[in-house]
Write an enzyme that holds these catalytic residues in place. Structure first.
Site, PDB file in Angstrom:
ATOM      1  N   LEU A  53     -16.712 -17.286  12.003  1.00  0.00           N
ATOM      2  CA  LEU A  53     -16.293 -15.982  11.494  1.00  0.00           C
ATOM      3  C   LEU A  53     -15.978 -14.994  12.608  1.00  0.00           C
ATOM      4  CD1 LEU A  53     -19.001 -15.596   8.669  1.00  0.00           C
ATOM      5  CD2 LEU A  53     -16.765 -16.707   8.540  1.00  0.00           C
ATOM      6  N   TYR A 103      -2.209  -9.649  16.696  1.00  0.00           N
ATOM      7  CA  TYR A 103      -3.388 -10.127  15.984  1.00  0.00           C
ATOM      8  C   TYR A 103      -3.040 -11.370  15.169  1.00  0.00           C
ATOM      9  CZ  TYR A 103      -7.123 -10.291  12.472  1.00  0.00           C
ATOM     10  OH  TYR A 103      -8.139 -10.705  11.652  1.00  0.00           O
ATOM     11  N   LYS A 107      -4.463 -15.318  15.477  1.00  0.00           N
ATOM     12  CA  LYS A 107      -5.082 -16.043  14.372  1.00  0.00           C
ATOM     13  C   LYS A 107      -4.317 -17.337  14.076  1.00  0.00           C
ATOM     14  CE  LYS A 107      -8.750 -13.850  12.858  1.00  0.00           C
ATOM     15  NZ  LYS A 107     -10.072 -14.521  12.878  1.00  0.00           N
ATOM     16  N   ASN A 132      -7.422  -8.244   2.827  1.00  0.00           N
ATOM     17  CA  ASN A 132      -8.407  -7.196   3.098  1.00  0.00           C
ATOM     18  C   ASN A 132      -9.699  -7.495   2.345  1.00  0.00           C
ATOM     19  OD1 ASN A 132      -6.740  -4.898   4.537  1.00  0.00           O
ATOM     20  ND2 ASN A 132      -5.459  -5.670   2.864  1.00  0.00           N
TER      21      ASN A 132
END
Length: 369
Positions: A53, A103, A107, A132
């Site tokens: 995570l 970003y 990822k 989100n």
């Protein structure tokens, strides 16, 4: 079962850890960016499942995106390979991986690493492109507009909304946790190459703001949000988690006279109104009837009698009530009714009505029982 959680101080991880702590035979191994990288080698030798995570989404320098989202992933997988550990790895990616930004690129690079690792080793890899995520313990003024708006509005601080028409896709932390536990049990929600949280809420930014302000105003209005709406219920729980710790309580308006008091507690547009009635010893309240409005009375302190007389009849029906046996008394329409305090102390009655009081249409007609 030994479970390794990277990014253990983050929003999702905090919620996951307290959830796993309630389960039996779970040994939680936590790793955060401030921990020694050598500790990772110790954990990857013994872990049975990895929740990866950890991630960076608000760095001070652009290069930190790749360091946090690619290089840490590379180090984790290298450590697993070195220890010949082929346990499942769940990776928290983002829908930003589909977009052209630093970003998202970092990822996406992490995702590619995991797919290559799975082909090379045969290890099970589960990649979640989260939209989100909102809920308790999410840091405000960081990467969640919901967290920032909930915090600022709860604390009486201003917010900035550039475009209220922006459409947002959100998942609630409890739904995320349910899916993560399902994945741990081998029941992940796999859609093609990626996994998804089934419950996604789509709503405009302006609608979110309006809801949060309505939560703040609900105290003065003595109202409750529409809990039958799943998103509203989750957002309201989230908002409450951001209340200042010295503002958990709020006052109600007590209507006081020589007979006692009457205080509205909760009003809802669809489920009526709850009030607290306090009667002094020997006092009788009521002596009225309704066409459509119906009520429920529950005496929680003291003792008394609730009397009824049907319109057009002279027969009086009596129900004796007290706090030693909590029972609800329905107040049917078409019956004149009152309630009398028969004790030597204040009698407290919880009263529910199927509709909120409207002074212009009270549906209340006074008549002696």
């Amino acid at each position: 079962m030994k479970i390794l959680i990277t990014g253990s101080r983050g929003f999702i991880a905090k919620n996951l850890i307290v959830t796993l702590q309630q389960m039996e035979n779970i040994d939680i191994l936590t790793y955060d960016r401030n921990d020694d990288i050598e500790q990772l080698d110790i954990y990857t030798e013994v872990c049975d499942f990895v929740f990866h995570l950890a991630g960076v989404n608000r760095p001070q320098e652009v290069q930190e995106f790749m360091q946090g989202n690619y290089e840490l992933t590379s180090g984790l997988l290298s450590s697993l390979k070195k220890n010949e550990n082929r346990c499942p790895v769940l990776f928290a990616s983002s829908t930003q991986a589909l977009l052209d930004n630093k970003y998202g690129e970092s990822k996406k690079a992490g995702e590619n690493l995991l797919f290559e690792y799975s082909k090379e080793t045969g290890a099970k890899v589960l990649i979640y492109r989260f939209p989100n995520v909102f809920g308790k313990w999410c840091r405000q003024n960081y990467n969640s507009v919901v967290a920032t708006f909930c915090h600022n509005i709860a604390h009486g601080l201003p917010i900035t909304v550039n475009d209220p028409s922006v459409m947002m896709n959100l998942v609630y932390i409890d739904d995320v946790l349910e899916e993560l536990i399902n994945a741990l049990d081998g029941n992940e929600n796999m859609i093609n190459d990626f996994c998804e949280v089934p419950a996604v809420h789509t709503i405009t930014l302006g609608e979110i703001v309006d809801l949060i302000y309505s939560f703040k105003n609900s105290r003065e209005e003595r109202s409750l949000p529409n809990m039958s709406n799943d998103f509203t219920k989750k957002l309201y729980s989230t908002y409450l988690s951001y209340l200042p710790e010295d503002q958990f309580s709020y006052d109600l308006k007590m209507n006081v006279d020589e007979r006692g008091s009457f205080t509205e507690f909760i009003k809802t547009p669809d489920k009526g109104q709850v009030s607290v009635n306090i009667s002094k010893p020997g006092i009788t309240k009521g002596n009225h009837w309704h066409h459509t409005k119906n009520e429920k009375f529950l005496v929680v302190s003291g003792k008394g009698v609730i009397r009824f007389r049907r319109i057009g009849s002279n027969d009086v029906i009596e129900y004796y009530v007290n706090d030693s046996k909590l029972e609800v008394v329905d107040i049917p329409v078409g019956y004149i009714h009152n309630i009398e305090n028969l004790g030597n102390k204040d009698m407290v009655t919880i009263m529910w009505a199927n509709e909120c009081f409207d002074p212009d249409k009270s549906d209340t007609f006074f008549l002696e029982v």
